[in-house]
Design an enzyme around this catalytic site. Structure first.
Site, PDB file in Angstrom:
ATOM      1  N   HIS A  76       0.850  -1.196   0.000  1.00 26.20           N
ATOM      2  CA  HIS A  76       0.000   0.000   0.000  1.00 26.20           C
ATOM      3  C   HIS A  76       0.889   1.251   0.000  1.00 26.20           C
ATOM      4  CE1 HIS A  76      -2.920   3.013   1.160  1.00 26.20           C
ATOM      5  NE2 HIS A  76      -3.863   2.153   0.808  1.00 26.20           N
ATOM      6  N   GLU A 113      -4.119   2.059  -7.243  1.00 27.28           N
ATOM      7  CA  GLU A 113      -4.522   3.116  -6.308  1.00 27.28           C
ATOM      8  C   GLU A 113      -3.626   4.346  -6.498  1.00 27.28           C
ATOM      9  OE1 GLU A 113      -6.792   1.443  -2.623  1.00 27.28           O
ATOM     10  OE2 GLU A 113      -4.672   1.678  -2.182  1.00 27.28           O
TER      11      GLU A 113
HETATM   12  P1  PGA Z   1      -9.895   5.625   0.427  1.00 29.55           P
HETATM   13  O1  PGA Z   1      -8.661   4.607   0.636  1.00 29.55           O
HETATM   14  O2  PGA Z   1     -11.043   4.799  -0.107  1.00 29.55           O
HETATM   15  O3  PGA Z   1     -10.168   6.174   1.781  1.00 29.55           O
HETATM   16  O4  PGA Z   1      -9.449   6.637  -0.563  1.00 29.55           O
HETATM   17  C1  PGA Z   1      -8.405   3.561  -0.262  1.00 29.55           C
HETATM   18  C2  PGA Z   1      -7.131   2.866   0.127  1.00 29.55           C
HETATM   19  O5  PGA Z   1      -6.156   3.538   0.508  1.00 29.55           O
HETATM   20  O6  PGA Z   1      -7.049   1.619   0.050  1.00 29.55           O
END
Ligand code: PGA
Length: 226
Positions: free
Chosen positions: A97, A146
């Site tokens: 992440h 992401e």
């Molecule tokens: P968010 O986070 O939906 O709060 O933007 C997603 C993530 O970091 O997995």
């Protein structure tokens, strides 16, 4: 649109055991038993046992995942949680992440080791990539795109852009299912799911509230059977 869809909740560093218990008590009974949906919750490690026990006891259709695991095997690694210790407790693990890359200096090499550890313990790695340049180990089959600007900002990427990145990832990793994550909510979720190259969503903030999470799952279910 009818396809297999992943819906993964990433709680990050939120929810005590008590809060996790009340979330699953209200979410669990409202989750559809649908062969095409793969639903998972990734809580802090301390919540895993209680969540898993409640899910098992009640037969709720939701998997449990870790938010990270160690790049090392079991042994003298203070503070680390080895993949083997999660074995039998989690089905998957979020790895790489961007918050861990940024705040804890995780490198692509470390993350590749984590992928190996997860696979060696029968845990499915869900690898987070920030763009189409992030390296993806060859045997990874679940990827979350992401983009950093979209995480927790309320400004998601456009569905078209996300689809384009997912398409590029699939072109080099044909077996990968690509999820989108970053400011996903009830209002925008189906615009991502509708994209042909996107196989699901990784949801942070909007997964914390039980009603909000159930609403998201139900709207995906309805759209997927239209
Ligand atoms: P968010 O986070 O939906 O709060 O933007 C997603 C993530 O970091 O997995």
């Amino acid at each position: 649109m009818t396809k297999q869809i992943w819906i993964v909740a990433n709680w990050k560093s939120n929810k005590s055991i008590q809060e996790a218990s009340s979330w699953i008590d209200s979410v669990g009974p409202n989750l559809p038993k649908d062969n095409l949906l793969k639903i998972a919750v990734c809580p802090p490690d301390l919540d895993i046992e209680e969540l898993r026990n409640r899910i098992k006891k009640n037969g709720y259709p939701i998997m449990v995942g870790a938010q990270d695991l160690s790049s090392f095997d079991v042994g003298a690694h203070t503070g680390e949680e080895a993949a083997k210790l999660f074995s039998g407790w989690v089905d998957l693990a979020i790895l790489g992440h961007s918050e861990r890359r940024r705040e804890l200096g995780e490198s692509d090499e470390m993350i590749a080791e984590k992928v190996k550890q997860a696979k060696g313990s029968g845990i499915l790695p869900l690898l987070c990539v920030q763009d189409n340049k992030t390296p993806i180990p060859e045997d990874v089959t679940l990827v979350a795109y992401e983009p950093i600007f979209a995480i927790g900002s309320g400004h998601p990427d456009t569905p078209e852009d996300a689809n384009q990145v997912a398409t590029q990832i699939i072109s080099t990793h044909p077996r990968a299912n690509v999820l989108y994550g970053g400011s996903v909510n009830f209002a925008n979720v189906n615009s991502f799911i509708a994209q042909p190259a996107i196989s699901g969503v990784l949801i942070g903030g909007a997964s914390l509230d039980s009603d909000s999470f159930v609403k998201i799952v139900q709207s995906i279910l309805e759209a997927n059977h239209e």
